[in-house]
Design an enzyme around this catalytic site. Structure first.
Site, mmCIF file in Angstrom:
data_model
loop_
_atom_site.group_PDB
_atom_site.id
_atom_site.type_symbol
_atom_site.label_atom_id
_atom_site.label_comp_id
_atom_site.label_asym_id
_atom_site.label_seq_id
_atom_site.Cartn_x
_atom_site.Cartn_y
_atom_site.Cartn_z
ATOM 1 N N GLU A 61 0.807 -1.219 0.000
ATOM 2 C CA GLU A 61 0.000 0.000 0.000
ATOM 3 C C GLU A 61 0.842 1.272 0.000
ATOM 4 O OE1 GLU A 61 -2.577 -3.278 0.881
ATOM 5 O OE2 GLU A 61 -0.693 -2.662 1.823
ATOM 6 N N HIS A 130 -10.219 -6.328 8.193
ATOM 7 C CA HIS A 130 -11.099 -6.195 7.039
ATOM 8 C C HIS A 130 -12.338 -5.360 7.339
ATOM 9 C CE1 HIS A 130 -8.511 -9.415 5.703
ATOM 10 N NE2 HIS A 130 -9.048 -9.377 4.499
#
Length: 326
Positions: A61, A130
């Protein structure tokens, strides 16, 4: 175009429209190309626009956002997808130290036209990392715009408006809503400006503020309250930084009461800022303290107890009752 769409379909169509209109718009992220994204938001885009514009990135990321910074400086408009909200933290340094500061640091000479898409919130029974609600961490950072869509039509228009913006936009998408509901998209109707809140239900007795996934909860609470003769006004905030307080203050001055609902932790969440601003501006109109409903001060729990953590209709209605009892 006039058709029934889901939020996923609206975002996909909005991305496609932006890419058709401007060849400088690129999409980057993990599995956004051949797979079409974990939630299929970018489905079909690589096939139609090619691998140079829809780029499957490594699982990194910080590298994804850092690359997008360079692209934005060179005149491109990158749209970065963070696959899940909990995956954004490796890129947090890039976002708050580079993305947010570049325009200011360069005295306005280097705009940063990029969008960072983040599926956020709970409700899908996912595992650790998540399901998160990191919006306050970004809204607290000067230099970043933060918006949260709540429905398919807003998803379609807001993603295009965010891409057209010359400032970096954190674009929050309620993942539990991606495939939940269909509504009619009529492109002949002009959209609201990007950084604006909207009254989505008129009411008289209290103002209910929400954004992203809790807008649906707030509307359901208003329906339930109406059965008991309580009229709740519901506002979809839509923009979290900057906050559009005009409709909020107008509403609270009429109703005299305000309840804020969000999935993020109540402590130092967006509700805190809203409560402070409402109290400053509407002190003599308030009939009760501004109340907040949100997640508990724990990490997002394991999937089996997620429903106990997230604010639901009953918790929102309980706050409304406490407000009306003053």
């Amino acid at each position: 175009m006039s058709e029934q769409i889901t939020l996923a379909k609206g975002l996909n169509a909005g991305l496609r429209r932006a890419m058709e209109d401007d060849p400088k718009v690129l999409v980057m992220g993990e599995d956004v190309g051949k797979l079409g994204g974990v939630f299929r938001i970018t489905d079909g885009l690589q096939k139609d626009f090619g691998e140079d514009r829809v780029i499957d990135s490594p699982l990194a990321e910080s590298g994804i956002v850092g690359t997008a910074v360079g692209l934005a400086l060179r005149g491109y408009r990158p749209v970065v997808e963070i696959q899940f909200d909990g995956f954004v933290y490796p890129a947090y340094d890039q976002i708050v130290c580079q993305v947010a500061k570049m325009h200011y640091r360069s005295k306005g000479r280097s705009p940063m036209p990029m969008v960072i898409r983040i599926p956020f919130g709970g409700g899908i029974g996912a595992v650790e990392h998540h399901s998160e609600s990191p919006e306050a961490q970004f809204a607290h950072t000067p230099g970043l715009k933060v918006v949260a869509c709540s429905n398919p039509v807003d998803g379609y228009w807001m993603i295009q408006q965010a891409i057209a913006c010359d400032d970096p936009v954190i674009f929050l998408e309620p993942k539990r809503q991606y495939h939940a509901d269909k509504v009619l998209l009529d492109e002949s109707i002009s959209p609201d400006p990007l950084f604006s809140s909207r009254v989505v239900r008129r009411g008289e007795h209290a103002t209910l503020l929400a954004y992203g996934p809790t807008v649906k909860t707030a509307l359901a609470a208003a329906d339930a309250a109406a059965v008991e003769g309580k009229s709740l006004e519901v506002i979809d905030l839509r923009t979290l930084s900057p906050l559009d307080m005009g409709p909020v203050l107008d509403s609270v001055r009429r109703t005299g009461r305000a309840v804020v609902a969000h999935e993020a932790h109540v402590n130092l969440g967006l509700g805190s800022e809203l409560a402070a601003r409402i109290t400053e501006e509407c002190f003599y109109s308030l009939e009760a303290p501004v109340l907040r409903v949100g997640g508990f001060d724990t990490p997002y729990p394991a999937s089996r107890i997620e429903e106990e953590f997230l604010p639901d209709l009953d918790r929102v209605l309980d706050a409304v009752d406490r407000s009306l009892d003053y």
